[in-house]
Design a protein around this motif. Structure first.
Motif, mmCIF file in Angstrom:
data_model
loop_
_atom_site.group_PDB
_atom_site.id
_atom_site.type_symbol
_atom_site.label_atom_id
_atom_site.label_comp_id
_atom_site.label_asym_id
_atom_site.label_seq_id
_atom_site.Cartn_x
_atom_site.Cartn_y
_atom_site.Cartn_z
ATOM 1 N N ASP A 60 2.611 45.955 16.626
ATOM 2 C CA ASP A 60 1.706 44.476 16.646
ATOM 3 C C ASP A 60 0.398 44.783 15.706
ATOM 4 O O ASP A 60 0.001 43.943 15.271
ATOM 5 C CB ASP A 60 1.641 44.241 18.228
ATOM 6 N N ILE A 61 -0.245 45.948 15.843
ATOM 7 C CA ILE A 61 -1.333 46.112 15.343
ATOM 8 C C ILE A 61 -1.560 46.180 13.668
ATOM 9 O O ILE A 61 -2.169 45.466 13.161
ATOM 10 C CB ILE A 61 -1.884 47.471 15.810
ATOM 11 N N LEU A 62 -0.130 46.681 13.495
ATOM 12 C CA LEU A 62 -0.103 46.512 11.865
ATOM 13 C C LEU A 62 0.329 45.261 11.413
ATOM 14 O O LEU A 62 -0.093 44.954 10.152
ATOM 15 C CB LEU A 62 1.138 47.687 11.244
ATOM 16 N N HIS A 63 1.069 44.425 12.307
ATOM 17 C CA HIS A 63 1.382 43.053 11.684
ATOM 18 C C HIS A 63 0.366 42.279 11.913
ATOM 19 O O HIS A 63 0.373 41.374 10.942
ATOM 20 C CB HIS A 63 2.536 42.741 12.658
ATOM 21 N N THR A 64 -0.385 42.517 12.695
ATOM 22 C CA THR A 64 -1.699 41.517 12.810
ATOM 23 C C THR A 64 -2.680 41.793 11.761
ATOM 24 O O THR A 64 -3.332 41.063 11.256
ATOM 25 C CB THR A 64 -2.433 41.751 14.133
ATOM 26 N N ASN A 65 -3.123 43.278 11.408
ATOM 27 C CA ASN A 65 -3.975 43.785 10.671
ATOM 28 C C ASN A 65 -3.928 44.078 9.142
ATOM 29 O O ASN A 65 -4.559 44.391 8.406
ATOM 30 C CB ASN A 65 -4.854 44.686 11.273
ATOM 31 N N SER A 66 -2.524 44.394 8.608
ATOM 32 C CA SER A 66 -2.407 44.934 7.488
ATOM 33 C C SER A 66 -2.514 44.115 6.457
ATOM 34 O O SER A 66 -2.377 42.867 6.333
ATOM 35 C CB SER A 66 -0.866 45.640 7.383
ATOM 36 N N PHE A 67 -2.933 44.746 5.269
ATOM 37 C CA PHE A 67 -3.145 43.678 3.941
ATOM 38 C C PHE A 67 -2.026 44.074 2.916
ATOM 39 O O PHE A 67 -1.684 45.436 2.838
ATOM 40 C CB PHE A 67 -4.650 44.075 3.312
ATOM 41 N N GLY A 68 -1.808 43.308 2.246
ATOM 42 C CA GLY A 68 -0.788 43.594 0.962
ATOM 43 C C GLY A 68 -1.452 43.798 -0.111
ATOM 44 O O GLY A 68 -2.528 43.302 -0.489
ATOM 45 N N SER A 69 -0.769 44.318 -1.072
ATOM 46 C CA SER A 69 -1.386 44.468 -2.692
ATOM 47 C C SER A 69 -0.234 44.694 -3.706
ATOM 48 O O SER A 69 0.887 45.232 -3.269
ATOM 49 C CB SER A 69 -2.489 45.700 -2.528
ATOM 50 N N PHE A 70 -0.502 44.394 -4.925
ATOM 51 C CA PHE A 70 0.355 44.578 -5.823
ATOM 52 C C PHE A 70 -0.446 45.887 -7.096
ATOM 53 O O PHE A 70 -1.741 45.322 -7.260
ATOM 54 C CB PHE A 70 0.727 43.630 -6.777
ATOM 55 N N ASN A 71 0.105 46.898 -7.197
ATOM 56 C CA ASN A 71 -0.638 47.776 -8.151
ATOM 57 C C ASN A 71 0.235 48.074 -9.431
ATOM 58 O O ASN A 71 1.439 48.159 -9.276
ATOM 59 C CB ASN A 71 -0.861 49.172 -7.519
ATOM 60 N N GLU A 72 -0.347 47.802 -10.392
ATOM 61 C CA GLU A 72 0.340 47.663 -11.687
ATOM 62 C C GLU A 72 0.825 49.005 -12.319
ATOM 63 O O GLU A 72 0.492 50.204 -11.725
ATOM 64 C CB GLU A 72 -0.339 46.881 -12.796
#
Length: 233
Positions: A150-162
């Motif tokens: 639940d903590i990860l679902h609520t707080n995680s951020f996505g990113s794309f690295n080239e």
């Protein structure tokens, strides 16, 4: 690829001009505001993640979506992050102590200063010169697998690295979990923006002049369907 932050290319930094606060609306919980006035483009925060994961974005777009028990869609980087955090916290109490400061979307959490959130060395009264094994912590906290999810679902951020991060020139999709950054609330017209400072470290900059006492906000996502599904915004 999974990463747990210990040494950083850039040291974590918090502007002395900002502070955490309890929002009037209990459903929102905590937030970050300007203690003193901020100027446009002023640096507010540099933070390395508690943990991060990277997957091949092209492969992920084809095969790697899963559902958790609440029927929430998790992509491969999110599932990988969850799996390794759960495994790592069995032998690294600092991970538990830092994650415990974040909301799981169900129970309110006490107010913690920005400085304490990014200061991983002092988190949870870590014993000096000893490995962060649970048995070395006199007053340790505990998180269940469901709470971590639940903590990860609520707080995680996505990113794309080239391609510069990938020897095979593949685009890498990442999921990162941060302590202090997670306390910034969402706005469709944010007054702050995120910038990747180095590797998976993230910086927060003021988009415009911000007055004393004004809440600092960022944009979680541009898609209203994603905002509704993940954060009920």
């Amino acid at each position: 690829l999974i990463n747990f932050s210990s040494a950083h290319m850039y040291p974590d930094y918090v502007s002395p001009n900002v502070e955490t606060f309890l929002c009037p609306d209990p459903a929102i919980g905590r937030g970050v505001r300007a203690r003193y006035s901020l100027q446009a483009r002023q640096l507010i925060l540099i933070e390395s993640p508690i943990a991060s994961s990277n997957t091949d974005a092209m492969k992920e777009s084809v095969i790697s979506f899963t559902f958790d028990k609440n029927r929430t869609v998790n992509d491969a980087s999110q599932s990988l992050l969850e799996s390794h955090v759960v495994h790592r916290m069995k032998r690294d109490q600092l991970i538990v102590e830092r994650l415990s400061n974040l909301t799981d979307g169900k129970m309110p959490r006490p107010l913690v200063s920005m400085e304490d959130l990014v200061n991983s060395i002092n988190a949870g009264g870590a014993p000096p010169l000893l490995p962060p094994l649970p048995q070395y912590f006199s007053d340790k906290r505990y998180l269940s697998t469901d709470q971590v999810r639940d903590i990860l679902h609520t707080n995680s951020f996505g990113s794309f690295n080239e391609a510069n991060l990938a020897p095979d020139n593949a685009t890498k999709k990442g999921s990162n979990i941060y302590s202090a950054l997670s306390l910034f609330n969402h706005s469709s017209t944010p007054n702050c923006t995120l910038a990747q400072s180095c590797g998976s470290s993230c910086a927060v900059l003021a988009l415009r002049n911000i007055g004393e006492g004004e809440e600092l906000t960022i944009s979680y996502h541009h898609d209203p369907d994603v905002l509704k599904c993940k954060w009920n915004i």
